[in-house]
Structure formats: structure tokens, C-alpha cells
Design a protein around this motif. Sequence first.
Motif, PDB file in Angstrom:
ATOM      1  N   LEU A  97     -15.086 -13.600  49.469  1.00  7.82           N
ATOM      2  CA  LEU A  97     -16.100 -12.559  49.615  1.00  7.82           C
ATOM      3  C   LEU A  97     -16.561 -12.423  51.064  1.00  7.82           C
ATOM      4  N   SER A  98     -16.949 -11.210  51.423  1.00  9.94           N
ATOM      5  CA  SER A  98     -17.475 -10.935  52.753  1.00  9.94           C
ATOM      6  C   SER A  98     -18.973 -10.710  52.656  1.00  9.94           C
ATOM      7  N   ALA A  99     -19.716 -11.257  53.627  1.00 11.79           N
ATOM      8  CA  ALA A  99     -21.172 -11.112  53.650  1.00 11.79           C
ATOM      9  C   ALA A  99     -21.600 -10.545  54.995  1.00 11.79           C
ATOM     10  N   ASN A 100     -22.452  -9.537  54.971  1.00 11.23           N
ATOM     11  CA  ASN A 100     -22.908  -8.852  56.176  1.00 11.23           C
ATOM     12  C   ASN A 100     -24.349  -9.225  56.500  1.00 11.23           C
ATOM     13  N   GLU A 101     -24.625  -9.399  57.800  1.00 11.29           N
ATOM     14  CA  GLU A 101     -25.988  -9.656  58.278  1.00 11.29           C
ATOM     15  C   GLU A 101     -26.141  -9.004  59.635  1.00 11.29           C
ATOM     16  N   GLN A 102     -27.283  -8.339  59.852  1.00 13.80           N
ATOM     17  CA  GLN A 102     -27.501  -7.658  61.117  1.00 13.80           C
ATOM     18  C   GLN A 102     -28.060  -8.572  62.197  1.00 13.80           C
ATOM     19  N   GLY A 103     -28.510  -9.777  61.820  1.00  5.96           N
ATOM     20  CA  GLY A 103     -29.115 -10.680  62.784  1.00  5.96           C
ATOM     21  C   GLY A 103     -28.106 -11.380  63.675  1.00  5.96           C
ATOM     22  N   PHE A 104     -28.643 -12.117  64.656  1.00  5.72           N
ATOM     23  CA  PHE A 104     -27.806 -12.812  65.624  1.00  5.72           C
ATOM     24  C   PHE A 104     -27.454 -14.214  65.126  1.00  5.72           C
ATOM     25  N   PRO A 105     -26.349 -14.783  65.604  1.00  6.31           N
ATOM     26  CA  PRO A 105     -25.834 -16.048  65.065  1.00  6.31           C
ATOM     27  C   PRO A 105     -26.814 -17.211  65.091  1.00  6.31           C
ATOM     28  N   ASP A 106     -27.678 -17.284  66.131  1.00  9.26           N
ATOM     29  CA  ASP A 106     -28.549 -18.444  66.256  1.00  9.26           C
ATOM     30  C   ASP A 106     -29.892 -18.276  65.553  1.00  9.26           C
ATOM     31  N   MET A 107     -30.078 -17.181  64.833  1.00 11.38           N
ATOM     32  CA  MET A 107     -31.321 -17.002  64.076  1.00 11.38           C
ATOM     33  C   MET A 107     -31.353 -17.985  62.912  1.00 11.38           C
ATOM     34  N   PRO A 108     -32.512 -18.602  62.626  1.00 14.44           N
ATOM     35  CA  PRO A 108     -32.594 -19.576  61.534  1.00 14.44           C
ATOM     36  C   PRO A 108     -32.088 -19.030  60.206  1.00 14.44           C
ATOM     37  N   MET A 109     -32.382 -17.768  59.899  1.00 15.75           N
ATOM     38  CA  MET A 109     -31.959 -17.207  58.624  1.00 15.75           C
ATOM     39  C   MET A 109     -30.446 -17.269  58.463  1.00 15.75           C
ATOM     40  N   LEU A 110     -29.718 -16.993  59.546  1.00 13.39           N
ATOM     41  CA  LEU A 110     -28.270 -17.034  59.474  1.00 13.39           C
ATOM     42  C   LEU A 110     -27.755 -18.461  59.367  1.00 13.39           C
ATOM     43  N   LYS A 111     -28.453 -19.388  59.988  1.00 14.96           N
ATOM     44  CA  LYS A 111     -28.049 -20.788  59.876  1.00 14.96           C
ATOM     45  C   LYS A 111     -28.218 -21.282  58.439  1.00 14.96           C
ATOM     46  N   PHE A 112     -29.312 -20.884  57.808  1.00 13.72           N
ATOM     47  CA  PHE A 112     -29.506 -21.251  56.405  1.00 13.72           C
ATOM     48  C   PHE A 112     -28.420 -20.617  55.536  1.00 13.72           C
ATOM     49  N   ALA A 113     -28.092 -19.360  55.817  1.00  7.97           N
ATOM     50  CA  ALA A 113     -27.057 -18.672  55.040  1.00  7.97           C
ATOM     51  C   ALA A 113     -25.708 -19.372  55.191  1.00  7.97           C
ATOM     52  N   ARG A 114     -25.352 -19.746  56.418  1.00  3.63           N
ATOM     53  CA  ARG A 114     -24.073 -20.424  56.632  1.00  3.63           C
ATOM     54  C   ARG A 114     -24.027 -21.753  55.886  1.00  3.63           C
ATOM     55  N   ASP A 115     -25.142 -22.493  55.915  1.00  2.00           N
ATOM     56  CA  ASP A 115     -25.197 -23.737  55.153  1.00  2.00           C
ATOM     57  C   ASP A 115     -24.959 -23.465  53.675  1.00  2.00           C
ATOM     58  N   ALA A 116     -25.675 -22.463  53.136  1.00  2.00           N
ATOM     59  CA  ALA A 116     -25.554 -22.149  51.708  1.00  2.00           C
ATOM     60  C   ALA A 116     -24.128 -21.746  51.348  1.00  2.00           C
ATOM     61  N   PHE A 117     -23.508 -20.926  52.183  1.00  2.00           N
ATOM     62  CA  PHE A 117     -22.144 -20.473  51.900  1.00  2.00           C
ATOM     63  C   PHE A 117     -21.158 -21.642  51.942  1.00  2.00           C
ATOM     64  N   GLU A 118     -21.340 -22.562  52.879  1.00  2.00           N
ATOM     65  CA  GLU A 118     -20.476 -23.737  52.949  1.00  2.00           C
ATOM     66  C   GLU A 118     -20.642 -24.588  51.697  1.00  2.00           C
ATOM     67  N   HIS A 119     -21.898 -24.765  51.263  1.00  2.00           N
ATOM     68  CA  HIS A 119     -22.163 -25.564  50.070  1.00  2.00           C
ATOM     69  C   HIS A 119     -21.563 -24.902  48.830  1.00  2.00           C
ATOM     70  N   ILE A 120     -21.678 -23.589  48.741  1.00  2.67           N
ATOM     71  CA  ILE A 120     -21.115 -22.860  47.595  1.00  2.67           C
ATOM     72  C   ILE A 120     -19.611 -23.089  47.507  1.00  2.67           C
ATOM     73  N   LYS A 121     -18.941 -23.037  48.639  1.00  2.00           N
ATOM     74  CA  LYS A 121     -17.490 -23.235  48.643  1.00  2.00           C
ATOM     75  C   LYS A 121     -17.118 -24.622  48.126  1.00  2.00           C
ATOM     76  N   VAL A 122     -17.839 -25.639  48.613  1.00  2.00           N
ATOM     77  CA  VAL A 122     -17.540 -27.002  48.188  1.00  2.00           C
ATOM     78  C   VAL A 122     -17.832 -27.187  46.704  1.00  2.00           C
ATOM     79  N   ARG A 123     -18.980 -26.705  46.257  1.00  7.17           N
ATOM     80  CA  ARG A 123     -19.412 -26.943  44.876  1.00  7.17           C
ATOM     81  C   ARG A 123     -18.621 -26.140  43.848  1.00  7.17           C
ATOM     82  N   THR A 124     -17.928 -25.099  44.295  1.00  8.73           N
ATOM     83  CA  THR A 124     -17.097 -24.294  43.378  1.00  8.73           C
ATOM     84  C   THR A 124     -15.617 -24.593  43.599  1.00  8.73           C
ATOM     85  N   ASN A 125     -15.309 -25.786  44.095  1.00 10.41           N
ATOM     86  CA  ASN A 125     -13.916 -26.210  44.263  1.00 10.41           C
ATOM     87  C   ASN A 125     -13.131 -25.298  45.195  1.00 10.41           C
ATOM     88  N   GLY A 126     -13.842 -24.678  46.140  1.00 16.53           N
ATOM     89  CA  GLY A 126     -13.192 -23.790  47.085  1.00 16.53           C
ATOM     90  C   GLY A 126     -12.849 -22.425  46.522  1.00 16.53           C
TER      91      GLY A 126
END
Length: 419
Positions: A97-126
Motif C-alpha cells: 500500500l501507498s500512503a501520502n502525507e503533505q508534511g516534511f520527513p522530520d516532523m514528529p507526526m511522520l516519524k510516528f507514522a513510519r514507526d507504525a508502518f514498520e510495526h504493521i509490516k512485522v506484525r502481519t508477517n510482511g
Amino acid sequence: MIRKRKKLAIVIALVLVFTFVLGACSTPAPAEPAPAPAPAAPAPAAPDASGDAVRADYPREGTSVRDGDPESQGAPLSPDPIIVPVPAGHEDSQWNLSANEQGFPDMPMLKFARDAFEHIKVRTNGQVDITLYDSSTLVPFEAQFASVSQGICDITVYLANFQEGTQPIADMFQIPPTTESHDTQTMTKIYRNFVFGNDVFFQENAKANVEWLSVWAFAPNIISTVNTPIRSVEDVRGQTLITSNLQVPYLQAMGGTGVVQGIADYYTSLERGVAGGIITHIPITHEFRMTDVLGYHTFMGDSVYSGIGSLMQGYLINKPVWDSIPPEYQAVVREELWWAADAQAYNNDNMIQTGVKYMEEIGNELIFLPPDEAQKFFDAADVCYQNWLAQATSSGGLSEAEAVDLYERFIRAIQNKEM
């Protein structure tokens, strides 16, 4: 609809960019109303065949906390990293899946999103693999809703009814409510409970082929001015303030003028006197250094968290894509993105404290209105409510009685902190 799209997502978006711009507010033909919304809390992951839960090996505090963001320190831990067994019948399935965000890479919101997406991948067996595209590199800023609605982009971070007319009922979260708001973490829980507890929001989204995955509240809006302190409604008369288009009638009701601008123009407009102030939240004024040209900040109560409402943002997903994901994996996605929302709310509350400290250090005046004066600002917000009511009963499809009841329950939920 199983997606296999990584690098192709960018190519497709570039080819269709002009189509998006022209059709940013369009939606497909109405669909059947959505079924009941998601449960109030995601279902826990099931153990494996041995009866023991399989845990993923990743730091639960997330990179967003470990990388040194001062406002993110101590943010809520991410969910228990339990790996879900592959759902029966989906052994060979894959959701890229592709996810869109208008914010900049170092914004906290995007860092939280990247963490969540990484966790989702691991927890769903990739099998559920979400790629985040920041800075509107996937789709144009003004085409967020249309891109998800039309299936061009799978997920986007979206401000309720940002493209006017997309969510006429959910627009209620954009207007200044006729009551005092609370800290961001509390408002986030109130909004989540209210949205996921009322089918009307999911039915509205289903007509456009989208669904909320998670929602959170912005920090409360306050009035910040350059030269003129706002101590009463009368002080707004003759003032020109930067605000959203939905709050222009609010200022007009108090004798002021609203100027709608992009965030890139805020600082210059305040510095050059194009506007005498702004209605927004402290994390924005602080992060974009507007505090340096502002002199006064007016709160609707005795707390730095008391303001004129909080905007609502969240993760929107294309509904056919969402429906193609098995419930076991849907629960993981919601759980992780609800954590990302909670972490963002925590970060915003800390940014308020950081911003207030800086205001005091440079000599800004903080004005805390007594209840009688604050009530006059809440009374003035009735014009925005009336505009929303007309919208909800026309394009929103609610009867007047249904709309009135929904809004009254919304105000009670804020006042009673129904979480």
C-alpha cells in the motif's frame, strides 16, 4: 483489491497529476452505506498454534522517541508487538500500500507514522507493507481526498473536510465549538470515541469509498496578535486575522476580518502587517517561529490548553482496499495507527508547554479570559454552527433534527470529557 505497487506509485501519480488537480473535489457515484463502524478497540492478536504469542523484536518506544525529539520523549509505548498468525486462505496474499502525507520527513507526526508502518509490516508477517511518501510527492496537496476516493493512493493523512464538500458532516470538527476545549490528548480521545461511536461518519465516507482508520485532535486554537491584546470580543472589532475559510464568518460576527492564506505566508503577513494576528494552535506558531513577531496570546479559560476548538485529522484509506484486508490484519493496522495518533497528541501537548515557555522568555503576554468573557467568544461561534447545520441538512443528507441532535451530543461529549 490486492495492491502490488511501490515504485510504480510515483510514476502513476506524476502521469495523473493534472487530472487530480482538476478533479480534487470530485467523488465517485454514491455507494451503499457502510456497515457499522469499527469496534471501540482493536481485537487482540491471537497466539500461535503452541498457545504462546509470538513477539516481534523491535523497540517499542520507536525511532521517533529515540532520535532525540524533546517533545516526543516519554510518548506512549507502541502496542505489544505480537505477530498475528497468517489468516486462513491468505497464505499467498500481499498488500503493498501507498500512503501520502503533505508534511516534511522530520516532523514528529511522520516519524510516528513510519514507526507504525514498520510495526504493521512485522506484525502481519510482511504481508501488509505500507510505503510512506512525504511532502506531497505521491499526490498533489489539494487532491488528497480524491486520490484515496478514486483508488489512486491507498492511504492519506487528511484534515476533516479539508477539500470543502468532501465530508460535510465531519466538517463539525472544523468549526469553533460553542464550548471550551481541553488538552490535545483528551480531545483526541473524545473525538475518537465520538467518531467511532457514530455510524453517520462512516456512512458519509462510504459514499466516497473511504474510511477512517484513526483520528486525532489538533492542539486547541487560540487568538494570537502582534500589537493589539484581545481581552474581549470588542477587541476583535477592526482586526484582520489569518484563519481558515470556515472561521471567516466567526470573525465577521465579532466585527473582524478573516484572511485565508497558506502556512508559508503566515510569518511574512504578520511581520509586514498584512494581518494583525492569527487564529491557530501553539505548535504551529512555535514551530514556524511566528511567536517572534507576535506579542499577545488569548486563551479561552485559565489553562494554556483552553481554546476555541480543535481541528480533527486522521488516516483515510480507500474502502475497497480496506475491505480486502482480513479482520486479523485490520485490527493490527488500527491498533498501530491509534498509537501513532496518541503519540502525536502527546507530542502536541508537550509542544504547547515548549511554546508557552518561549513566549514567556521573549516577553509575550499570555491572556487568560474569565468565564464571562470566554462565553462571548463561544456565543459568537454560533454563526459557524448555523452554517454547518445548513450544510449537514443539504449536502450531508441529515434531517434538521438529526443534525441538531448530533451536534448537541458532540458538545456534551466535550464538556463531559466522554472518552
